[in-house]
Design a protein around this motif. Structure first.
Motif, PDB file in Angstrom:
ATOM      1  N   UNK A 172      17.510  -7.797 -19.464  1.00 40.15           N
ATOM      2  CA  UNK A 172      16.974  -8.724 -19.918  1.00 40.15           C
ATOM      3  C   UNK A 172      18.383  -9.383 -20.442  1.00 40.15           C
ATOM      4  N   UNK A 173      19.447  -9.779 -19.808  1.00 38.82           N
ATOM      5  CA  UNK A 173      20.030 -10.696 -19.835  1.00 38.82           C
ATOM      6  C   UNK A 173      20.070 -12.656 -19.647  1.00 38.82           C
ATOM      7  N   UNK A 174      19.391 -13.004 -21.012  1.00 36.45           N
ATOM      8  CA  UNK A 174      19.460 -14.171 -20.927  1.00 36.45           C
ATOM      9  C   UNK A 174      20.942 -15.438 -21.585  1.00 36.45           C
ATOM     10  N   UNK A 175      21.363 -16.361 -20.727  1.00 39.06           N
ATOM     11  CA  UNK A 175      21.713 -16.611 -21.586  1.00 39.06           C
ATOM     12  C   UNK A 175      22.137 -17.627 -22.520  1.00 39.06           C
ATOM     13  N   UNK A 176      21.828 -17.790 -23.952  1.00 43.91           N
ATOM     14  CA  UNK A 176      21.382 -18.998 -24.907  1.00 43.91           C
ATOM     15  C   UNK A 176      21.934 -20.205 -24.355  1.00 43.91           C
ATOM     16  N   UNK A 177      20.866 -20.972 -24.535  1.00 45.71           N
ATOM     17  CA  UNK A 177      21.613 -22.678 -24.502  1.00 45.71           C
ATOM     18  C   UNK A 177      22.055 -23.106 -25.225  1.00 45.71           C
ATOM     19  N   UNK A 178      23.421 -23.011 -26.003  1.00 43.30           N
ATOM     20  CA  UNK A 178      24.100 -23.331 -27.117  1.00 43.30           C
ATOM     21  C   UNK A 178      24.965 -25.066 -26.044  1.00 43.30           C
ATOM     22  N   UNK A 179      24.327 -25.573 -26.822  1.00 47.42           N
ATOM     23  CA  UNK A 179      24.972 -27.033 -26.393  1.00 47.42           C
ATOM     24  C   UNK A 179      26.947 -27.030 -26.994  1.00 47.42           C
ATOM     25  N   UNK A 180      27.260 -27.328 -25.576  1.00 48.44           N
ATOM     26  CA  UNK A 180      29.290 -27.239 -25.610  1.00 48.44           C
ATOM     27  C   UNK A 180      29.499 -26.472 -25.280  1.00 48.44           C
ATOM     28  N   UNK A 235      19.662 -14.639 -16.223  1.00 48.82           N
ATOM     29  CA  UNK A 235      18.837 -15.900 -16.517  1.00 48.82           C
ATOM     30  C   UNK A 235      19.472 -16.899 -17.212  1.00 48.82           C
ATOM     31  N   UNK A 236      20.107 -18.273 -16.405  1.00 48.21           N
ATOM     32  CA  UNK A 236      21.316 -19.175 -17.437  1.00 48.21           C
ATOM     33  C   UNK A 236      20.436 -20.077 -17.652  1.00 48.21           C
ATOM     34  N   UNK A 237      20.991 -20.260 -19.008  1.00 47.03           N
ATOM     35  CA  UNK A 237      20.098 -21.487 -19.938  1.00 47.03           C
ATOM     36  C   UNK A 237      21.666 -22.530 -20.216  1.00 47.03           C
ATOM     37  N   UNK A 238      21.148 -23.856 -19.020  1.00 49.06           N
ATOM     38  CA  UNK A 238      22.352 -24.885 -19.754  1.00 49.06           C
ATOM     39  C   UNK A 238      21.839 -25.558 -20.787  1.00 49.06           C
ATOM     40  N   UNK A 239      23.092 -25.046 -21.859  1.00 50.04           N
ATOM     41  CA  UNK A 239      22.931 -26.086 -23.121  1.00 50.04           C
ATOM     42  C   UNK A 239      22.657 -27.727 -22.794  1.00 50.04           C
ATOM     43  N   UNK A 240      22.118 -28.359 -23.897  1.00 51.55           N
ATOM     44  CA  UNK A 240      22.870 -29.542 -24.079  1.00 51.55           C
ATOM     45  C   UNK A 240      22.136 -30.564 -25.891  1.00 51.55           C
ATOM     46  N   UNK A 241      22.152 -28.982 -26.596  1.00 51.44           N
ATOM     47  CA  UNK A 241      22.048 -29.171 -27.984  1.00 51.44           C
ATOM     48  C   UNK A 241      22.841 -30.432 -28.931  1.00 51.44           C
ATOM     49  N   UNK A 242      22.588 -31.475 -29.314  1.00 47.39           N
ATOM     50  CA  UNK A 242      22.903 -32.475 -29.678  1.00 47.39           C
ATOM     51  C   UNK A 242      24.088 -33.770 -28.473  1.00 47.39           C
ATOM     52  N   UNK A 243      23.966 -33.247 -26.797  1.00 48.78           N
ATOM     53  CA  UNK A 243      24.514 -33.621 -26.429  1.00 48.78           C
ATOM     54  C   UNK A 243      23.189 -35.006 -25.705  1.00 48.78           C
ATOM     55  N   UNK A 244      23.204 -35.695 -24.993  1.00 50.42           N
ATOM     56  CA  UNK A 244      22.865 -36.739 -24.018  1.00 50.42           C
ATOM     57  C   UNK A 244      21.928 -36.066 -23.384  1.00 50.42           C
ATOM     58  N   UNK A 245      20.862 -36.066 -22.954  1.00 51.44           N
ATOM     59  CA  UNK A 245      19.728 -36.228 -21.308  1.00 51.44           C
ATOM     60  C   UNK A 245      20.889 -36.494 -20.236  1.00 51.44           C
ATOM     61  N   UNK A 246      21.473 -37.598 -20.101  1.00 54.27           N
ATOM     62  CA  UNK A 246      22.758 -37.755 -19.327  1.00 54.27           C
ATOM     63  C   UNK A 246      23.860 -36.215 -19.100  1.00 54.27           C
ATOM     64  N   UNK A 247      24.078 -35.872 -19.971  1.00 52.54           N
ATOM     65  CA  UNK A 247      24.883 -34.741 -20.243  1.00 52.54           C
ATOM     66  C   UNK A 247      24.055 -33.554 -19.327  1.00 52.54           C
ATOM     67  N   UNK A 248      22.686 -33.546 -20.386  1.00 54.33           N
ATOM     68  CA  UNK A 248      22.472 -31.801 -18.996  1.00 54.33           C
ATOM     69  C   UNK A 248      21.860 -32.533 -17.546  1.00 54.33           C
ATOM     70  N   UNK A 249      21.885 -33.306 -17.628  1.00 47.28           N
ATOM     71  CA  UNK A 249      21.354 -33.631 -15.699  1.00 47.28           C
ATOM     72  C   UNK A 249      22.658 -33.679 -15.164  1.00 47.28           C
ATOM     73  N   UNK A 250      24.133 -33.365 -15.953  1.00 53.59           N
ATOM     74  CA  UNK A 250      25.220 -33.719 -15.239  1.00 53.59           C
ATOM     75  C   UNK A 250      25.565 -32.424 -14.624  1.00 53.59           C
ATOM     76  N   UNK A 251      25.518 -31.800 -16.269  1.00 61.69           N
ATOM     77  CA  UNK A 251      25.422 -29.869 -16.102  1.00 61.69           C
ATOM     78  C   UNK A 251      24.236 -29.521 -15.189  1.00 61.69           C
ATOM     79  N   UNK A 273      15.811 -18.419 -11.871  1.00 64.05           N
ATOM     80  CA  UNK A 273      16.870 -17.958 -12.649  1.00 64.05           C
ATOM     81  C   UNK A 273      17.510 -18.882 -13.490  1.00 64.05           C
ATOM     82  N   UNK A 274      17.493 -20.335 -13.013  1.00 58.04           N
ATOM     83  CA  UNK A 274      18.279 -21.117 -13.981  1.00 58.04           C
ATOM     84  C   UNK A 274      16.717 -21.933 -15.140  1.00 58.04           C
ATOM     85  N   UNK A 275      17.305 -22.070 -16.252  1.00 53.91           N
ATOM     86  CA  UNK A 275      16.775 -23.138 -16.717  1.00 53.91           C
ATOM     87  C   UNK A 275      17.754 -23.993 -18.144  1.00 53.91           C
ATOM     88  N   UNK A 276      17.207 -24.183 -19.332  1.00 55.07           N
ATOM     89  CA  UNK A 276      17.897 -25.363 -19.921  1.00 55.07           C
ATOM     90  C   UNK A 276      17.472 -25.807 -21.068  1.00 55.07           C
TER      91      UNK A 276
END
Length: 147
Positions: free
Chosen positions: A33-41, A57-73, A87-90
């Motif tokens: 059970x390895x899950x990357x915490x989606x911490x913004x920045x 499971x790799x989770x892209x963090x976006x907290x405090x960032x824009x939706x454009x940032x999430x899309x780019x990452x 195994x990807x999420x956000x």
């Protein structure tokens, strides 16, 4: 890419049978059970891709960032070699999500097609069925027990 090597090592370490962790969560992931915490920045597309490629499971963090940032990452994560899309999420902060126009989460789920979504720092109940209805696994945390 030391983080990728560490994640790959941890995911490959066999657990002794007597110590094997068997829960609905581990059975669903079919691995440790390895899950990357989606911490913004901190948890951007490259790190999320490395965790995914290593079997977590790799989770892209976006907290405090824009939706454009999430899309780019997100695009960065998808472009990485050996990444496993299943195994990807956000992650999104509910407080931010509450401030977006109605239908934003639905549009984002349709556009990006994540298999995992982590909602935090707020009431996830209004969004839970939307995430699950999109076929993604929903993760959350409990900020306090008082509600």
């Amino acid at each position: 890419m030391r983080a990728a090597r560490l994640v790959a090592f941890l995911a490959a370490v066999p657990m002794p049978r007597a110590m094997a962790l068997r829960t609905r969560f581990t059975q669903r992931l079919r691995s440790a059970p390895i899950v990357l915490a989606p911490m913004g920045g901190c948890a951007g597309g490259r790190l999320a891709a490395a965790v995914s490629a290593a079997g977590g499971v790799g989770l892209v963090g976006s907290g405090g960032e824009s939706l454009d940032f999430l899309r780019r990452e997100w695009a960065l994560a998808l472009s990485a070699p050996a990444v496993e899309r299943d195994r990807l999420g956000f992650g999104l902060n509910v407080g931010q999500l509450d401030g977006y126009a109605p239908g934003t989460l639905e549009a984002l789920l349709e556009e990006l097609g994540p298999k995992h979504v982590y909602l935090s720092f707020g009431d996830v109940a209004p969004y839970a069925q939307t995430v699950k209805g999109a076929g993604a696994t929903l993760y959350s945390n409990c900020g306090d027990s008082a509600g």
